[in-house]
Design a protein around this motif. Structure first.
Motif, PDB file in Angstrom:
ATOM      1  N   MET A   1       0.842  -1.201   0.000  1.00  0.00           N
ATOM      2  CA  MET A   1       0.000   0.000   0.000  1.00  0.00           C
ATOM      3  C   MET A   1       0.881   1.256   0.000  1.00  0.00           C
ATOM      4  O   MET A   1       1.927   1.270   0.627  1.00  0.00           O
ATOM      5  CB  MET A   1      -0.889  -0.026   1.255  1.00  0.00           C
ATOM      6  CG  MET A   1      -1.999   0.981   1.215  1.00  0.00           C
ATOM      7  SD  MET A   1      -3.060   0.745   2.661  1.00  0.00           S
ATOM      8  CE  MET A   1      -3.289   2.398   3.200  1.00  0.00           C
ATOM      9  N   SER A   2       0.413   2.264  -0.709  1.00  0.00           N
ATOM     10  CA  SER A   2       1.209   3.497  -0.771  1.00  0.00           C
ATOM     11  C   SER A   2       1.280   4.149   0.609  1.00  0.00           C
ATOM     12  O   SER A   2       0.429   3.906   1.466  1.00  0.00           O
ATOM     13  CB  SER A   2       0.578   4.460  -1.766  1.00  0.00           C
ATOM     14  OG  SER A   2      -0.746   4.724  -1.366  1.00  0.00           O
ATOM     15  N   HIS A   3       2.279   4.984   0.773  1.00  0.00           N
ATOM     16  CA  HIS A   3       2.479   5.637   2.073  1.00  0.00           C
ATOM     17  C   HIS A   3       1.263   6.485   2.440  1.00  0.00           C
ATOM     18  O   HIS A   3       0.750   7.238   1.620  1.00  0.00           O
ATOM     19  CB  HIS A   3       3.729   6.509   1.993  1.00  0.00           C
ATOM     20  CG  HIS A   3       4.084   7.121   3.307  1.00  0.00           C
ATOM     21  ND1 HIS A   3       4.847   6.475   4.238  1.00  0.00           N
ATOM     22  CD2 HIS A   3       3.748   8.315   3.852  1.00  0.00           C
ATOM     23  CE1 HIS A   3       4.974   7.238   5.308  1.00  0.00           C
ATOM     24  NE2 HIS A   3       4.318   8.362   5.089  1.00  0.00           N
ATOM     25  N   GLN A   4       0.813   6.337   3.672  1.00  0.00           N
ATOM     26  CA  GLN A   4      -0.312   7.149   4.152  1.00  0.00           C
ATOM     27  C   GLN A   4       0.207   8.197   5.135  1.00  0.00           C
ATOM     28  O   GLN A   4       0.921   7.850   6.082  1.00  0.00           O
ATOM     29  CB  GLN A   4      -1.340   6.258   4.882  1.00  0.00           C
ATOM     30  CG  GLN A   4      -1.998   5.227   3.989  1.00  0.00           C
ATOM     31  CD  GLN A   4      -2.936   5.871   2.978  1.00  0.00           C
ATOM     32  OE1 GLN A   4      -3.855   6.602   3.350  1.00  0.00           O
ATOM     33  NE2 GLN A   4      -2.703   5.628   1.689  1.00  0.00           N
ATOM     34  N   PHE A   5      -0.138   9.440   4.909  1.00  0.00           N
ATOM     35  CA  PHE A   5       0.260  10.496   5.835  1.00  0.00           C
ATOM     36  C   PHE A   5      -0.803  10.666   6.914  1.00  0.00           C
ATOM     37  O   PHE A   5      -1.976  10.324   6.715  1.00  0.00           O
ATOM     38  CB  PHE A   5       0.458  11.816   5.082  1.00  0.00           C
ATOM     39  CG  PHE A   5       1.647  11.781   4.163  1.00  0.00           C
ATOM     40  CD1 PHE A   5       2.929  11.839   4.674  1.00  0.00           C
ATOM     41  CD2 PHE A   5       1.479  11.668   2.784  1.00  0.00           C
ATOM     42  CE1 PHE A   5       4.038  11.791   3.834  1.00  0.00           C
ATOM     43  CE2 PHE A   5       2.573  11.616   1.944  1.00  0.00           C
ATOM     44  CZ  PHE A   5       3.851  11.677   2.470  1.00  0.00           C
TER      45      PHE A   5
END
Ligand SMILES: Cc1cc2nc3c(=O)[nH]c(=O)nc-3n(C[C@H](O)[C@H](O)[C@H](O)COP(=O)(O)O)c2cc1C
Length: 213
Positions: A1-5
């Motif tokens: 999963m892409s990075h979550q901020f």
């Protein structure tokens, strides 16, 4: 999963944007800027989006007093001509503004657009898109600088061709921005030109339209 901020990350970014300032010579400190720090700023610039992934930017790092002085001469000439375009109270107010920090800033950075010799994807209808990509890189650098508590001032009151000549720039390179970079005594809470009453802040409802103008 892409990075979550996180929400905190987002708030931090908003704070950096809100507290970014244009810094002129009245606020720069003589403290040197290390190459490692300058590298961080340039890395940030290189993260910028660019039309057709053309990355049409070029950067000239200037620390030489001699070169800075030559550029400042161009500013002085351009500033006299610029001031003359304003009349009455505005002319008087203009004369009191400090509009550059070329000599005071330890580092100057000239940012160029390299005009392409072949068509660029996405730039075939709107030829300025490459130039706008360079501006995206400058904005990245400006925000990264603020996050490192380093000030940046953009000087546009100069003759771009004079700067090209001073820096021995190739024919196809076009000056987009001339930046003054350095540590500062303070970051002001609001734009200096707002405080000085030169311009008023526009509110969102003045500039945002729904569905059509
Ligand atoms: C494209 C561009 C050119 C600018 N040129 C100059 C300039 O020549 N001299 C100057 O004092 N400020 C210059 N500025 C800074 C603006 O005056 C400043 O961004 C504006 O007043 C808002 O203040 P702030 O950046 O502190 O929020 C320039 C800014 C931009 C984006």
């Amino acid at each position: 999963m892409s990075h979550q901020f996180t929400t905190d990350n987002s708030q931090l970014l908003s704070d950096i944007m809100r507290l970014r300032r244009d810094v002129r010579g009245n606020h720069f400190l003589p403290k040197p800027v290390d190459n490692s720090i300058l590298d961080k700023l340039l890395d940030a610039a290189l993260y910028a989006p660019s039309v057709g992934y053309s990355q049409p930017w070029q950067f000239v790092v200037i620390r030489s007093e001699k070169i800075k002085q030559q550029v400042q001469q161009s500013f002085l000439q351009a500033n006299t001509a610029g001031q003359a375009l304003f009349t009455g109270d505005k002319n008087v107010q203009y004369s009191k503004l400090k509009l550059e920090g070329i000599l005071e800033a330890p580092v100057n950075l000239a940012v160029f657009y390299q005009n392409p010799s072949t068509p660029v994807l996405g730039q075939t209808s709107m030829p300025d898109m490459g130039r706008f990509s360079v501006v995206c890189a400058i904005q990245n650098l400006w925000l990264m600088a603020r996050s490192l508590n380093i000030g940046v001032g953009w000087v546009s009151i100069i003759d771009p061709n004079a700067v090209k000549q001073i820096l021995n720039a190739p024919k196809e390179s076009e000056l987009i921005g001339y930046l003054c970079i350095g540590y500062v005594d303070e970051f002001l809470d609001e734009p200096e030109l707002k405080t000085a009453g030169w311009e008023q802040q526009k509110v969102k409802s003045e500039v945002v339209f729904n569905e059509s103008f």
